[in-house]
Design a protein around this motif. Structure first.
Motif, mmCIF file in Angstrom:
data_model
loop_
_atom_site.group_PDB
_atom_site.id
_atom_site.type_symbol
_atom_site.label_atom_id
_atom_site.label_comp_id
_atom_site.label_asym_id
_atom_site.label_seq_id
_atom_site.Cartn_x
_atom_site.Cartn_y
_atom_site.Cartn_z
ATOM 1 N N THR A 129 -10.448 -22.469 7.597
ATOM 2 C CA THR A 129 -10.707 -21.262 8.017
ATOM 3 C C THR A 129 -11.634 -19.897 8.274
ATOM 4 N N ARG A 130 -12.744 -20.430 8.699
ATOM 5 C CA ARG A 130 -14.218 -20.366 9.011
ATOM 6 C C ARG A 130 -14.377 -19.577 9.755
ATOM 7 N N ASN A 131 -13.272 -19.689 10.732
ATOM 8 C CA ASN A 131 -13.613 -19.257 12.786
ATOM 9 C C ASN A 131 -12.502 -17.565 12.042
ATOM 10 N N TYR A 132 -11.899 -17.763 11.130
ATOM 11 C CA TYR A 132 -11.228 -16.343 10.500
ATOM 12 C C TYR A 132 -11.731 -15.262 10.489
ATOM 13 N N PRO A 133 -12.392 -14.061 10.925
ATOM 14 C CA PRO A 133 -13.023 -12.992 9.938
ATOM 15 C C PRO A 133 -13.055 -12.954 8.588
ATOM 16 N N HIS A 134 -14.143 -12.922 7.425
ATOM 17 C CA HIS A 134 -13.290 -12.587 5.906
ATOM 18 C C HIS A 134 -13.645 -11.297 5.922
ATOM 19 N N ILE A 135 -13.538 -11.032 5.062
ATOM 20 C CA ILE A 135 -14.059 -10.206 4.655
ATOM 21 C C ILE A 135 -14.918 -10.315 2.902
ATOM 22 N N VAL A 136 -15.930 -10.244 3.121
ATOM 23 C CA VAL A 136 -16.566 -11.125 2.263
ATOM 24 C C VAL A 136 -17.801 -9.772 1.640
ATOM 25 N N TRP A 137 -16.892 -10.000 0.248
ATOM 26 C CA TRP A 137 -17.448 -8.074 -0.271
ATOM 27 C C TRP A 137 -18.200 -9.557 -1.959
ATOM 28 N N ASN A 138 -18.416 -7.889 -2.554
ATOM 29 C CA ASN A 138 -19.472 -8.649 -4.042
ATOM 30 C C ASN A 138 -18.814 -7.702 -5.081
ATOM 31 N N ASP A 139 -18.171 -6.708 -5.364
ATOM 32 C CA ASP A 139 -17.792 -6.293 -6.383
ATOM 33 C C ASP A 139 -16.031 -6.051 -5.941
ATOM 34 N N ALA A 140 -15.330 -5.287 -7.107
ATOM 35 C CA ALA A 140 -13.977 -4.184 -7.216
ATOM 36 C C ALA A 140 -14.057 -3.434 -6.273
ATOM 37 N N GLU A 141 -15.302 -2.779 -6.241
ATOM 38 C CA GLU A 141 -15.121 -1.404 -4.961
ATOM 39 C C GLU A 141 -15.180 -1.675 -4.020
ATOM 40 N N ASP A 142 -16.729 -2.843 -3.670
ATOM 41 C CA ASP A 142 -16.753 -3.137 -2.400
ATOM 42 C C ASP A 142 -15.589 -3.678 -1.909
ATOM 43 N N LEU A 143 -14.328 -4.654 -2.791
ATOM 44 C CA LEU A 143 -13.587 -5.112 -1.993
ATOM 45 C C LEU A 143 -12.938 -3.996 -1.512
ATOM 46 N N ARG A 144 -12.334 -2.911 -2.759
ATOM 47 C CA ARG A 144 -11.186 -2.405 -2.468
ATOM 48 C C ARG A 144 -11.910 -1.451 -0.971
ATOM 49 N N THR A 145 -13.042 -0.818 -1.070
ATOM 50 C CA THR A 145 -12.992 -0.003 0.137
ATOM 51 C C THR A 145 -13.059 -1.099 1.395
ATOM 52 N N LYS A 146 -13.416 -2.036 1.612
ATOM 53 C CA LYS A 146 -13.381 -2.973 2.810
ATOM 54 C C LYS A 146 -12.204 -2.880 3.541
ATOM 55 N N LEU A 147 -11.141 -3.131 2.235
ATOM 56 C CA LEU A 147 -9.876 -3.934 2.370
ATOM 57 C C LEU A 147 -8.778 -2.804 2.759
ATOM 58 N N ILE A 148 -9.076 -1.092 2.518
ATOM 59 C CA ILE A 148 -8.657 -0.088 2.931
ATOM 60 C C ILE A 148 -9.002 0.615 4.544
ATOM 61 N N ASP A 149 -10.199 0.099 4.715
ATOM 62 C CA ASP A 149 -11.131 0.095 6.049
ATOM 63 C C ASP A 149 -10.203 -1.504 7.174
ATOM 64 N N LYS A 150 -10.264 -2.262 6.705
ATOM 65 C CA LYS A 150 -9.391 -3.257 7.444
ATOM 66 C C LYS A 150 -7.748 -2.780 7.555
ATOM 67 N N ILE A 151 -7.317 -2.267 6.683
ATOM 68 C CA ILE A 151 -5.772 -2.407 6.989
ATOM 69 C C ILE A 151 -5.557 -1.083 7.751
ATOM 70 N N GLU A 152 -5.800 -0.365 7.412
ATOM 71 C CA GLU A 152 -6.153 1.381 8.712
ATOM 72 C C GLU A 152 -6.259 1.069 9.942
ATOM 73 N N VAL A 153 -6.812 -0.298 10.537
ATOM 74 C CA VAL A 153 -7.299 -0.938 11.402
ATOM 75 C C VAL A 153 -6.490 -1.917 12.695
ATOM 76 N N PHE A 154 -6.697 -3.092 10.863
ATOM 77 C CA PHE A 154 -6.155 -4.123 11.940
ATOM 78 C C PHE A 154 -4.349 -3.902 11.617
ATOM 79 N N ILE A 155 -4.229 -3.235 10.672
ATOM 80 C CA ILE A 155 -2.686 -3.345 10.127
ATOM 81 C C ILE A 155 -2.263 -2.199 10.760
ATOM 82 N N LYS A 156 -2.027 -1.333 10.437
ATOM 83 C CA LYS A 156 -1.447 -0.050 10.996
ATOM 84 C C LYS A 156 -2.122 0.759 12.121
ATOM 85 N N GLY A 157 -3.781 0.064 12.636
ATOM 86 C CA GLY A 157 -4.125 1.151 13.833
ATOM 87 C C GLY A 157 -3.349 0.614 15.061
#
Length: 157
Positions: A129-157
């Protein structure tokens, strides 16, 4: 507008594929694969669930399902839930084997998978799985923000 009909004959596996694509296209479900422990449930409640809801999708996690028929195994329920989902979020923090299985199944079904992992555990990611891009997060707020951006671009985009 004038209606037009065409006569199409499909083998049963072709019809199944058409129905799957239709359901996947219109699905609002997001399957969640992650470690089931108190800390990760907190991350789910503070980051993953809010990010999924904020982007217009419904999180689907088997541990929250209460209506699994008694004649259905947990594996059947997991595979059915993945199949009914538009995409999967797989958090590899704790590196549970089930998360690898569920994300692999989703990927094998042609589904988009968002890979996430807490920063202090990304070094333990399996080479598959290392060759797939991972959202690397520090805390819950960091993950929430990064997930929203990723879903908007990768899923809804």
């Amino acid at each position: 507008a004038q209606e037009c009909y065409i006569d199409v004959k499909l083998p049963i596996n072709g019809l199944s594929q058409v129905l799957k694509l239709r359901d996947e296209k219109f699905s609002k479900n997001c399957f969640i694969a992650m470690s089931f422990d108190d800390e990760m449930f907190r991350v789910y409640n503070e980051a993953i669930r809010p990010a999924v809801l904020e982007t217009g999708f419904e999180p689907l996690m088997i541990s929250e399902k209460k209506d699994i028929p008694s004649d259905t195994t947990i594996n059947d329920a997991i595979l059915a839930a993945i199949t009914k989902s538009k995409f999967t979020i797989a958090d590899f923090t704790r590196h549970k084997h089930g998360v690898y299985f569920e994300s692999g199944y989703a990927l094998g079904q042609g589904q988009k998978v968002i890979y996430t992992c807490r920063h202090d555990e990304i070094g333990k990611a399996h080479f598959d799985t290392r060759n797939y891009p991972h959202i690397v997060w520090n805390d819950a707020e960091d993950l929430r923000t990064k997930l929203i951006d990723k879903i908007e671009v990768f899923i809804k985009g």
